[in-house]
Design a protein around this motif. Sequence first.
Motif, PDB file in Angstrom:
ATOM      1  N   GLY A 109      40.893  20.234  13.152  1.00  0.00           N
ATOM      2  CA  GLY A 109      40.757  19.541  11.876  1.00  0.00           C
ATOM      3  C   GLY A 109      41.124  18.078  11.885  1.00  0.00           C
ATOM      4  N   ALA A 110      42.099  17.668  12.702  1.00  0.00           N
ATOM      5  CA  ALA A 110      42.534  16.273  12.727  1.00  0.00           C
ATOM      6  C   ALA A 110      42.017  15.523  13.949  1.00  0.00           C
ATOM      7  CB  ALA A 110      44.060  16.199  12.684  1.00  0.00           C
ATOM      8  N   ARG A 111      41.963  16.194  15.087  1.00  0.00           N
ATOM      9  CA  ARG A 111      41.539  15.501  16.312  1.00  0.00           C
ATOM     10  C   ARG A 111      40.059  15.114  16.251  1.00  0.00           C
ATOM     11  NH1 ARG A 111      40.056  16.836  21.892  1.00  0.00           N
ATOM     12  NH2 ARG A 111      40.637  15.045  23.144  1.00  0.00           N
ATOM     13  N   PHE A 112      39.254  15.957  15.630  1.00  0.00           N
ATOM     14  CA  PHE A 112      37.834  15.650  15.469  1.00  0.00           C
ATOM     15  C   PHE A 112      37.650  14.784  14.233  1.00  0.00           C
ATOM     16  CE2 PHE A 112      37.522  18.912  18.528  1.00  0.00           C
ATOM     17  CZ  PHE A 112      36.249  18.904  19.067  1.00  0.00           C
ATOM     18  N   LYS A 113      36.718  13.834  14.335  1.00  0.00           N
ATOM     19  CA  LYS A 113      36.434  12.914  13.243  1.00  0.00           C
ATOM     20  C   LYS A 113      34.952  12.977  12.880  1.00  0.00           C
ATOM     21  CE  LYS A 113      40.599  10.949  13.792  1.00  0.00           C
ATOM     22  NZ  LYS A 113      40.969  11.485  15.109  1.00  0.00           N
ATOM     23  N   ALA A 114      34.668  12.632  11.629  1.00  0.00           N
ATOM     24  CA  ALA A 114      33.292  12.509  11.157  1.00  0.00           C
ATOM     25  C   ALA A 114      33.085  11.077  10.681  1.00  0.00           C
ATOM     26  CB  ALA A 114      33.017  13.488  10.020  1.00  0.00           C
ATOM     27  N   VAL A 115      31.959  10.489  11.055  1.00  0.00           N
ATOM     28  CA  VAL A 115      31.619   9.151  10.600  1.00  0.00           C
ATOM     29  C   VAL A 115      30.129   9.127  10.280  1.00  0.00           C
ATOM     30  CG1 VAL A 115      31.133   8.256  12.929  1.00  0.00           C
ATOM     31  CG2 VAL A 115      31.831   6.683  11.110  1.00  0.00           C
ATOM     32  N   CYS A 116      29.769   8.425   9.220  1.00  0.00           N
ATOM     33  CA  CYS A 116      28.369   8.350   8.809  1.00  0.00           C
ATOM     34  C   CYS A 116      27.933   6.890   8.789  1.00  0.00           C
ATOM     35  CB  CYS A 116      28.188   8.981   7.427  1.00  0.00           C
ATOM     36  SG  CYS A 116      26.460   9.063   6.891  1.00  0.00           S
ATOM     37  N   LEU A 117      26.851   6.594   9.496  1.00  0.00           N
ATOM     38  CA  LEU A 117      26.286   5.252   9.567  1.00  0.00           C
ATOM     39  C   LEU A 117      24.945   5.265   8.839  1.00  0.00           C
ATOM     40  CD1 LEU A 117      26.950   4.501  13.352  1.00  0.00           C
ATOM     41  CD2 LEU A 117      28.529   4.326  11.410  1.00  0.00           C
ATOM     42  N   SER A 118      24.764   4.330   7.904  1.00  0.00           N
ATOM     43  CA  SER A 118      23.582   4.361   7.039  1.00  0.00           C
ATOM     44  C   SER A 118      22.952   2.986   6.884  1.00  0.00           C
ATOM     45  CB  SER A 118      23.961   4.863   5.636  1.00  0.00           C
ATOM     46  OG  SER A 118      24.614   6.109   5.676  1.00  0.00           O
ATOM     47  N   SER A 119      21.670   2.994   6.584  1.00  0.00           N
ATOM     48  CA  SER A 119      21.010   1.768   6.165  1.00  0.00           C
ATOM     49  C   SER A 119      21.676   1.271   4.887  1.00  0.00           C
ATOM     50  CB  SER A 119      19.525   2.041   5.896  1.00  0.00           C
ATOM     51  OG  SER A 119      18.873   2.540   7.034  1.00  0.00           O
ATOM     52  N   PRO A 120      21.719  -0.043   4.684  1.00  0.00           N
ATOM     53  CA  PRO A 120      22.381  -0.580   3.492  1.00  0.00           C
ATOM     54  C   PRO A 120      21.723  -0.111   2.199  1.00  0.00           C
ATOM     55  CG  PRO A 120      21.934  -2.315   5.096  1.00  0.00           C
ATOM     56  CD  PRO A 120      21.194  -1.104   5.561  1.00  0.00           C
ATOM     57  N   GLY A 121      22.557   0.052   1.173  1.00  0.00           N
ATOM     58  CA  GLY A 121      22.025   0.317  -0.159  1.00  0.00           C
ATOM     59  C   GLY A 121      21.973   1.764  -0.578  1.00  0.00           C
ATOM     60  N   LEU A 122      22.245   2.700   0.323  1.00  0.00           N
ATOM     61  CA  LEU A 122      22.232   4.108  -0.046  1.00  0.00           C
ATOM     62  C   LEU A 122      23.562   4.487  -0.689  1.00  0.00           C
ATOM     63  CD1 LEU A 122      20.628   5.679   3.185  1.00  0.00           C
ATOM     64  CD2 LEU A 122      19.495   5.097   1.014  1.00  0.00           C
ATOM     65  N   ALA A 123      23.535   5.556  -1.496  1.00  0.00           N
ATOM     66  CA  ALA A 123      24.752   6.037  -2.124  1.00  0.00           C
ATOM     67  C   ALA A 123      25.714   6.533  -1.052  1.00  0.00           C
ATOM     68  CB  ALA A 123      24.441   7.156  -3.104  1.00  0.00           C
ATOM     69  N   ARG A 124      27.006   6.559  -1.390  1.00  0.00           N
ATOM     70  CA  ARG A 124      28.000   7.032  -0.429  1.00  0.00           C
ATOM     71  C   ARG A 124      27.701   8.488  -0.080  1.00  0.00           C
ATOM     72  NH1 ARG A 124      32.442   4.933   1.596  1.00  0.00           N
ATOM     73  NH2 ARG A 124      34.128   6.252   2.372  1.00  0.00           N
ATOM     74  N   PRO A 125      27.737   8.847   1.211  1.00  0.00           N
ATOM     75  CA  PRO A 125      27.386  10.213   1.612  1.00  0.00           C
ATOM     76  C   PRO A 125      28.423  11.225   1.154  1.00  0.00           C
ATOM     77  CG  PRO A 125      28.216   8.970   3.487  1.00  0.00           C
ATOM     78  CD  PRO A 125      28.065   7.986   2.367  1.00  0.00           C
ATOM     79  N   ALA A 126      27.983  12.449   0.974  1.00  0.00           N
ATOM     80  CA  ALA A 126      28.885  13.536   0.581  1.00  0.00           C
ATOM     81  C   ALA A 126      29.914  13.787   1.672  1.00  0.00           C
ATOM     82  CB  ALA A 126      28.070  14.805   0.322  1.00  0.00           C
ATOM     83  N   GLY A 127      31.112  14.190   1.269  1.00  0.00           N
ATOM     84  CA  GLY A 127      32.156  14.547   2.208  1.00  0.00           C
ATOM     85  C   GLY A 127      33.070  13.425   2.588  1.00  0.00           C
ATOM     86  N   PHE A 128      32.779  12.191   2.144  1.00  0.00           N
ATOM     87  CA  PHE A 128      33.601  11.039   2.524  1.00  0.00           C
ATOM     88  C   PHE A 128      34.232  10.401   1.271  1.00  0.00           C
ATOM     89  CE2 PHE A 128      30.545  11.480   5.942  1.00  0.00           C
ATOM     90  CZ  PHE A 128      31.320  11.319   7.075  1.00  0.00           C
TER      91      PHE A 128
END
Length: 348
Positions: free
Chosen positions: A329-348
């Motif tokens: 749960g802590a050692r693994f990370k999630a990151v989301c990279l997006s084109s500009p202008g999209l709404a904030r992704p779910a889960g973050f």
Amino acid sequence: MTIEDRLVRLIETGGPIPLSTYMQIALHDPQDGYYAARPGIGRDFTTAPETSQVFGELIGLWLVHEWKAMGAPETFQLVEIGPGRGQLMADALRVALAVGGDLFADAAELVFVEPSPVLKEALGRMFSPLSPKFAATLAQVPAGPALIVANEYLDCLPARQFRRAEGGWRECVVGLSEGGRLAFGLAADEPRPPQAAALSGEVVEVQTGLDLLVADLVSRAAPVRALFIDYGPDDRAPGDTLRAYREGRQVGPLEAPGVSDLTVDVDFGRLARLAQAAGLDVAGPSPQGMFLLGLGAQARLNQLVAANPDDAEAVFTAARKLIDPADMGARFKAVCLSSPGLARPAGF
């Protein structure tokens, strides 16, 4: 001739090679590399989708949510980089097709970024009703809006390693011992480290493949959103994290090139900085446990336990591994990279 024989001959001919070159050949050689000839999921290592179906199912919900957030395009590329045996996508699509319905099913064009002939054949059979496409690299994925997922892909990108020695920095190389076996050493000259590398401590690793990944994402003109889940720090550059696994056992990194899995920790902080500098929106990195809980992991786990009372303990234990900070749960990370202008992704 084995990969080890080829590496020895290469070093005899041209001298010691950087650690990144060793990793590239041992893991990604198209003929004899580990991922081409010996994909070891479930044998040499186990990933989150193989641990609990909850992982892939939540990713399926995430995909439908983000597709709608992108305006529900009539056609989009649904891409998984490094799909392994396909468990993540199988679980994700089971939920995504149920929740997103025919509109999502008709819009999604499934693409696997997977160069391994062995895995491509298996994935082609497994997902044959969806007529998946295959690409060797992200750059080869067809143009158009894209949702991209990659779990435990970044950790296999080759890393350069630098060690502090004699008051300066030297790059770690692979050469030959007096007996002609592969051996670690240090380059004679002081290198020019990648500009983005924050050299501190005694050892630091730099994955230059992260630069190429960001460039590939930026080059896609259409809206793109890419979710990466892997292990590594987000507050510092990794030190000496190179390790190898074979048959579920950790072995020496030079012990069995092409036969054992090689991995390094991912520098999530550097990935985020590279993406931001290139103009991408960045969400995270966040601990995997928090990300999954934000997607409804607890509710889904309760449903599974209620539906499978005889297996409740096993279901709970497997899912808990994904979320518990003392486990993944802590050692693994999630990151989301997006084109500009999209709404904030779910889960973050």
